[in-house]
Design a protein around this motif. Structure first.
Motif, mmCIF file in Angstrom:
data_model
loop_
_atom_site.group_PDB
_atom_site.id
_atom_site.type_symbol
_atom_site.label_atom_id
_atom_site.label_comp_id
_atom_site.label_asym_id
_atom_site.label_seq_id
_atom_site.Cartn_x
_atom_site.Cartn_y
_atom_site.Cartn_z
ATOM 1 N N ASP A 78 0.811 -1.218 0.000
ATOM 2 C CA ASP A 78 0.000 0.000 0.000
ATOM 3 C C ASP A 78 0.844 1.268 0.000
ATOM 4 N N ASN A 79 2.126 1.150 0.286
ATOM 5 C CA ASN A 79 3.001 2.324 0.337
ATOM 6 C C ASN A 79 4.284 2.032 -0.432
ATOM 7 N N PRO A 80 4.731 2.963 -1.249
ATOM 8 C CA PRO A 80 5.992 2.767 -1.972
ATOM 9 C C PRO A 80 7.141 2.528 -1.001
ATOM 10 N N LYS A 81 8.087 1.700 -1.423
ATOM 11 C CA LYS A 81 9.194 1.366 -0.536
ATOM 12 C C LYS A 81 10.013 2.598 -0.159
ATOM 13 N N ASP A 82 10.174 3.535 -1.100
ATOM 14 C CA ASP A 82 10.970 4.719 -0.769
ATOM 15 C C ASP A 82 10.281 5.565 0.305
ATOM 16 N N THR A 83 8.942 5.538 0.338
ATOM 17 C CA THR A 83 8.217 6.253 1.383
ATOM 18 C C THR A 83 8.476 5.623 2.739
ATOM 19 N N ILE A 84 8.432 4.280 2.776
ATOM 20 C CA ILE A 84 8.708 3.576 4.030
ATOM 21 C C ILE A 84 10.134 3.826 4.479
ATOM 22 N N ASP A 85 11.074 3.802 3.550
ATOM 23 C CA ASP A 85 12.477 4.048 3.890
ATOM 24 C C ASP A 85 12.653 5.443 4.497
ATOM 25 N N LYS A 86 11.967 6.436 3.919
ATOM 26 C CA LYS A 86 12.076 7.810 4.432
ATOM 27 C C LYS A 86 11.460 7.913 5.820
ATOM 28 N N ASP A 87 10.272 7.311 5.995
ATOM 29 C CA ASP A 87 9.621 7.360 7.300
ATOM 30 C C ASP A 87 10.479 6.674 8.357
ATOM 31 N N GLN A 88 11.029 5.519 7.972
ATOM 32 C CA GLN A 88 11.885 4.779 8.899
ATOM 33 C C GLN A 88 13.120 5.586 9.262
ATOM 34 N N GLY A 89 13.694 6.257 8.263
ATOM 35 C CA GLY A 89 14.880 7.082 8.506
ATOM 36 C C GLY A 89 14.590 8.240 9.442
ATOM 37 N N ASP A 90 13.413 8.858 9.289
ATOM 38 C CA ASP A 90 13.044 9.973 10.172
ATOM 39 C C ASP A 90 12.908 9.508 11.615
ATOM 40 N N ILE A 91 12.288 8.338 11.789
ATOM 41 C CA ILE A 91 12.110 7.814 13.149
ATOM 42 C C ILE A 91 13.450 7.446 13.771
ATOM 43 N N PHE A 92 14.340 6.829 12.991
ATOM 44 C CA PHE A 92 15.657 6.465 13.512
ATOM 45 C C PHE A 92 16.460 7.710 13.897
ATOM 46 N N ARG A 93 16.285 8.783 13.143
ATOM 47 C CA ARG A 93 17.000 10.031 13.469
ATOM 48 C C ARG A 93 16.541 10.566 14.823
ATOM 49 N N ILE A 94 15.227 10.575 15.050
ATOM 50 C CA ILE A 94 14.698 11.048 16.326
ATOM 51 C C ILE A 94 15.123 10.117 17.458
ATOM 52 N N GLN A 95 15.118 8.825 17.171
ATOM 53 C CA GLN A 95 15.524 7.848 18.179
ATOM 54 C C GLN A 95 16.970 8.070 18.607
ATOM 55 N N LYS A 96 17.846 8.334 17.641
ATOM 56 C CA LYS A 96 19.253 8.585 17.950
ATOM 57 C C LYS A 96 19.423 9.824 18.821
ATOM 58 N N GLU A 97 18.622 10.835 18.550
ATOM 59 C CA GLU A 97 18.771 12.105 19.260
ATOM 60 C C GLU A 97 18.166 12.070 20.656
ATOM 61 N N HIS A 98 17.026 11.368 20.813
ATOM 62 C CA HIS A 98 16.277 11.463 22.065
ATOM 63 C C HIS A 98 16.026 10.126 22.751
ATOM 64 N N GLY A 99 16.278 9.001 22.075
ATOM 65 C CA GLY A 99 16.045 7.701 22.676
ATOM 66 C C GLY A 99 14.704 7.099 22.284
ATOM 67 N N THR A 100 14.598 5.771 22.467
ATOM 68 C CA THR A 100 13.400 5.048 22.047
ATOM 69 C C THR A 100 12.175 5.423 22.873
#
Length: 246
Positions: A73-95
């Motif tokens: 239902d979602n293009p893979k590049d969209t999922i990759d971008k969303d995943q990357g945004d979440i990982f960036r926030i996780q790195k900065e502030h924690g899970t």
């Protein structure tokens, strides 16, 4: 590879042999406990990861298995971008920060996840229809972990299973609205303690040794079961395999 078959325990060579049935039952119990260990370890490992501080470690690459159904239902590049945004926030502030943003209800329910894991752990040591685990065997060479195990059992019994202590019990409140008119406040604040913050690591310690013991015991019970089969039982298994194995 051919799928394994269930043991034909209804066959008289097995059903009339109580000792063999007992060994089969004990082995089945241990295997069920091994599955329970996997579920408990998955839960408490996830809880431990949530409380890890922000990290500079590289983010995981690739699409996790549980996300693959969403790719249709979602293009893979969209999922990759969303995943990357979440990982960036996780790195900065924690899970924990990310989890609180995504679902405050789930964040507040972490204690319930810990309680479920603890109750499942303690269940393996309680008497019942299953073959119970003996803590003195598992922690024989680790007295510190035996003390931690005993504390976890007490925590389960007094605070989660039976509520024997005053912790987490609701204390009734009242107020006076008018002179001499006393009313009960059923909506007063309820205080809950969070045991998982202190007791998570002891549970991880005890689960590691318990899981190791169960795996070893399964191997020993498998070998013992095969060695103690009589000639007739072996013949029944071989014929059963020839008839039903695909």
């Amino acid at each position: 590879m051919t799928e394994p078959l269930c043991l034909p325990i209804d066959n008289p060579t097995f059903s009339e042999d109580k000792e063999t049935l007992k060994r089969i039952k004990h082995l089945e119990d241990r295997i069920e406990q091994q599955y329970s260990c996997h579920e408990i370890l998955t839960t408490i490992t996830a809880l431990a990861d949530i409380y890890q501080p922000p990290t500079s470690e590289p983010s995981p690459s690739g699409c996790p298995e549980f996300l693959k159904p969403f790719i249709t239902d979602n293009p893979k590049d969209t999922i990759d971008k969303d995943q990357g945004d979440i990982f960036r926030i996780q790195k900065e502030h924690g899970t924990l920060y990310v989890l609180a943003l995504l679902s405050s209800e789930l964040w507040q329910g972490l204690e319930s996840l810990f309680a479920g894991a603890l109750i499942s752990y303690c269940k393996m040591f309680n008497s019942g229809s299953r073959l119970r685990l003996e803590p003195n065997k598992i922690f024989r060479e680790h007295p510190l972990y035996l003390n931690q195990h005993n504390a976890l059992m007490e925590l389960r019994n007094k605070n989660f299973a039976h509520k024997d202590t005053l912790n987490d019990r609701h204390h009734l409140h009242y107020f006076v609205e008018e002179p001499d008119k006393i009313s009960i406040d059923s909506c007063a604040p309820h205080k809950s303690y969070e045991y998982h913050l202190k007791e998570l690591q002891p549970l991880i310690n005890c689960m590691a040794l318990t899981s190791k013991f169960i795996a070893k015991d399964i191997d020993e019970k498998k070998e013992s079961l095969i060695d103690r089969l009589n000639a007739q039982q072996r013949e029944v298994l071989l014929e059963h395999w020839k008839t039903f194995a695909s």
